[in-house]
Design a protein around this motif. Structure first.
Motif, PDB file in Angstrom:
ATOM      1  N   THR A   1       0.829  -1.212   0.000  1.00 18.92           N
ATOM      2  CA  THR A   1       0.000   0.000   0.000  1.00 18.92           C
ATOM      3  C   THR A   1       0.860   1.259   0.000  1.00 18.92           C
ATOM      4  OG1 THR A   1      -1.669  -1.227   1.221  1.00 18.92           O
ATOM      5  CG2 THR A   1      -1.882   1.163   1.226  1.00 18.92           C
TER       6      THR A   1
ATOM      7  N   ASP B   1      -7.130  -1.498  -2.941  1.00 22.44           N
ATOM      8  CA  ASP B   1      -6.387  -2.167  -1.880  1.00 22.44           C
ATOM      9  C   ASP B   1      -7.204  -3.327  -1.324  1.00 22.44           C
ATOM     10  OD1 ASP B   1      -4.339  -2.625  -0.199  1.00 22.44           O
ATOM     11  OD2 ASP B   1      -4.448  -0.725   0.883  1.00 22.44           O
ATOM     12  N   GLU B   2      -6.564  -4.493  -1.206  1.00 27.29           N
ATOM     13  CA  GLU B   2      -7.217  -5.739  -0.752  1.00 27.29           C
ATOM     14  C   GLU B   2      -8.385  -6.059  -1.681  1.00 27.29           C
ATOM     15  OE1 GLU B   2      -6.415  -7.116   2.624  1.00 27.29           O
ATOM     16  OE2 GLU B   2      -5.014  -5.533   3.120  1.00 27.29           O
TER      17      GLU B   2
ATOM     18  N   ARG C   1       4.690  -3.580   9.470  1.00 24.50           N
ATOM     19  CA  ARG C   1       3.658  -3.040  10.364  1.00 24.50           C
ATOM     20  C   ARG C   1       3.936  -3.491  11.799  1.00 24.50           C
ATOM     21  NH1 ARG C   1      -0.487  -4.957   7.813  1.00 24.50           N
ATOM     22  NH2 ARG C   1      -0.995  -3.129   6.586  1.00 24.50           N
TER      23      ARG C   1
HETATM   24 MG    MG Z   1      -2.068  -2.899   2.295  1.00 21.36          MG
END
Ligand code: MG
Ligand code: ATP
Length: 419
Positions: A95, A176-177, A279
């Protein structure tokens, strides 16, 4: 009686002086100069793009950046590129990399007089076809207006077509996704890749992000044929990559003088040992900073260790919270039975006996022992108990249950009410 005052004009025993002294200690221990740089995901899209300009580490995604840019570059010569499908595990930077490339590309194209814009379509929480169209409509008109449920799909489609009006530049949908549409993404992709291009004059480019390598196989083969997509892969980060990400963040978000380099290496090592998820690395860093601010005011390996334990505790509690009533009851019965036995090992039968008593106390109908055993399997799978099948020779097999919850979680869990 008049209160005694110290030189500051405040009585040392007063609440005012307590506020002052706590505030002063907090300030002394504070490490964070700018919290936005520690957690970019909670920001709005515009703010995130601004923050990412400072903390996105492009060097470690050089290969992927070059691939995406070579895919888009023909736009600068007026050539329309095909769609792209970007795969990669969670936290591999899909992303952020795409957002960075597309916002930069927008600027470069505009500098050359080419109209190019991109819309970010966020499907990170599961959507229906209607919900996904809703996201597109919102992204196009730039508002946060939600279209009500019950509006016909056709109306949504017309709204999208109309909002593109006479825009005739390039329009990239960054989805996204993309696999997160229930029951499947077929209708949504058919609309975007087949219907929409025929109804509007702009030149559409779809960039689909997913972390499911097998997603393609679930799509209608006709969609794959008209998407004419190019595939790209984002590999997970290794410890050195994560260290680079963390260093840049420390630079922007924290007071560097209070951060020991060894602590960053530890965060990177812990995060890369699991899945190489950036993350997680950033989350662990933020947690360790919090620990440091509450205790020593310095970020060292010790604070990282404490933070890693706390994260584990938080996650275990999260899993317990999501259990269904009977699963929760079974788990609690297990730990009550274990606590009676000095936390050694118990059999499923022992746990089931406690469970039976709890059910009659709570006026609930107990599950059969077979169903209870299945729940034990489930709890074992989720790492909430250890349930090992052992052979008792000619007496057959039995399951030995032992505890594995962290002490802190266990104490809190056992002190709560049953239901
Ligand atoms: Mg993402
Ligand atoms: N190259 C990078 N530089 C700086 N931060 C990064 C980088 N890559 C990832 N991150 C950090 O990791 C977080 C997760 O990255 P991102 O959202 O791009 O992952 P993803 O591959 O899209 O994962 P998912 O599949 O779960 O959506 C980002 O919010 C960012 O904080």
């Amino acid at each position: 009686m008049k209160e005694m005052s110290d030189g500051t004009g405040l009585n040392p025993d007063s609440t005012e002086s307590l506020i002052e002294s706590i505030h002063a200690t907090q300030k002394k221990r504070s490490l964070v100069l700018n919290p936005d740089y520690l957690d970019d995901e909670k920001l709005s899209e515009d703010e995130r793009t601004r923050v990412l300009k400072e903390i996105f580490n492009r060097n470690i995604r050089e290969k992927q950046l070059s691939r995406i840019i070579s895919h888009l570059a023909p736009v600068l010569d007026g050539v329309h590129p095909t769609s792209a499908l970007v795969f990669g595990p969670t936290g591999a930077g899909k992303t952020v990399t795409l957002m960075h490339v597309l916002s930069t590309f927008e600027r470069v194209a505009s500098g050359r007089g080419i109209t190019f814009r991109y819309c970010y379509i966020d499907l990170t929480s599961p959507k229906t076809y209607f919900g996904a169209l809703n996201e597109v409509a919102i992204a196009l008109d730039g508002s946060s207006r939600k279209y009500r449920k019950g509006i016909p799909i056709q109306y949504m489609q017309t709204t999208i077509i109309e909002s593109l009006g006479n825009y005739d530049g390039y329009l990239t949908f960054l989805i996204d996704e993309a696999d997160n549409i229930r029951p499947n993404s077929d209708d949504f992709l058919t609309f975007l890749a087949k219907t929409l291009p025929r109804k509007v004059s702009c030149r559409l480019i779809l960039i689909l992000l997913t972390n499911r390598l097998d997603w393609e196989k679930t799509l209608d083969p006709r969609i794959l044929s008209f998407l004419k997509k190019t595939d790209m892969i984002f590999e997970p980060y290794d410890a050195l990559d994560l260290l680079e990400i963390l260093k840049l963040r420390v630079e922007k978000a924290l007071d560097k003088k209070k951060v020991e380099q060894a602590s960053l290496r530890k965060v990177a090592a812990l995060a890369s040992r699991e899945t190489g998820d950036a993350r997680k690395a950033v989350e662990l860093l933020a947690k360790a900073v919090k620990v440091a601010e509450e205790t020593t005011g310095r970020l060292s390996e010790n604070e990282v260790d404490i933070a890693a334990d706390r994260l584990e505790i938080d996650k275990t509690e999260e899993v317990i919270k999501t259990l269904a009533v009977q699963q929760r009851l079974a788990l609690k019965s297990c730990y009550h039975a274990l606590s009676k036995d000095g936390f050694r090992k118990i059999s499923t039968g022992d746990a089931y006996q406690v469970y039976g008593r709890v059910c009659s106390y709570e006026n609930l109908r107990p599950l059969t022992q077979r169903r209870f055993s299945e729940i034990m399997n489930f709890l074992d799978l989720y790492g909430l108990v250890n349930a090992k099948v052992v052979s008792k020779g000619r007496y057959g097999k039995t399951r030995e249950i032992s505890g594995c919850l962290p002490q802190e979680v266990l104490e809190r869990f056992l002190s709560e009410k049953f239901c």
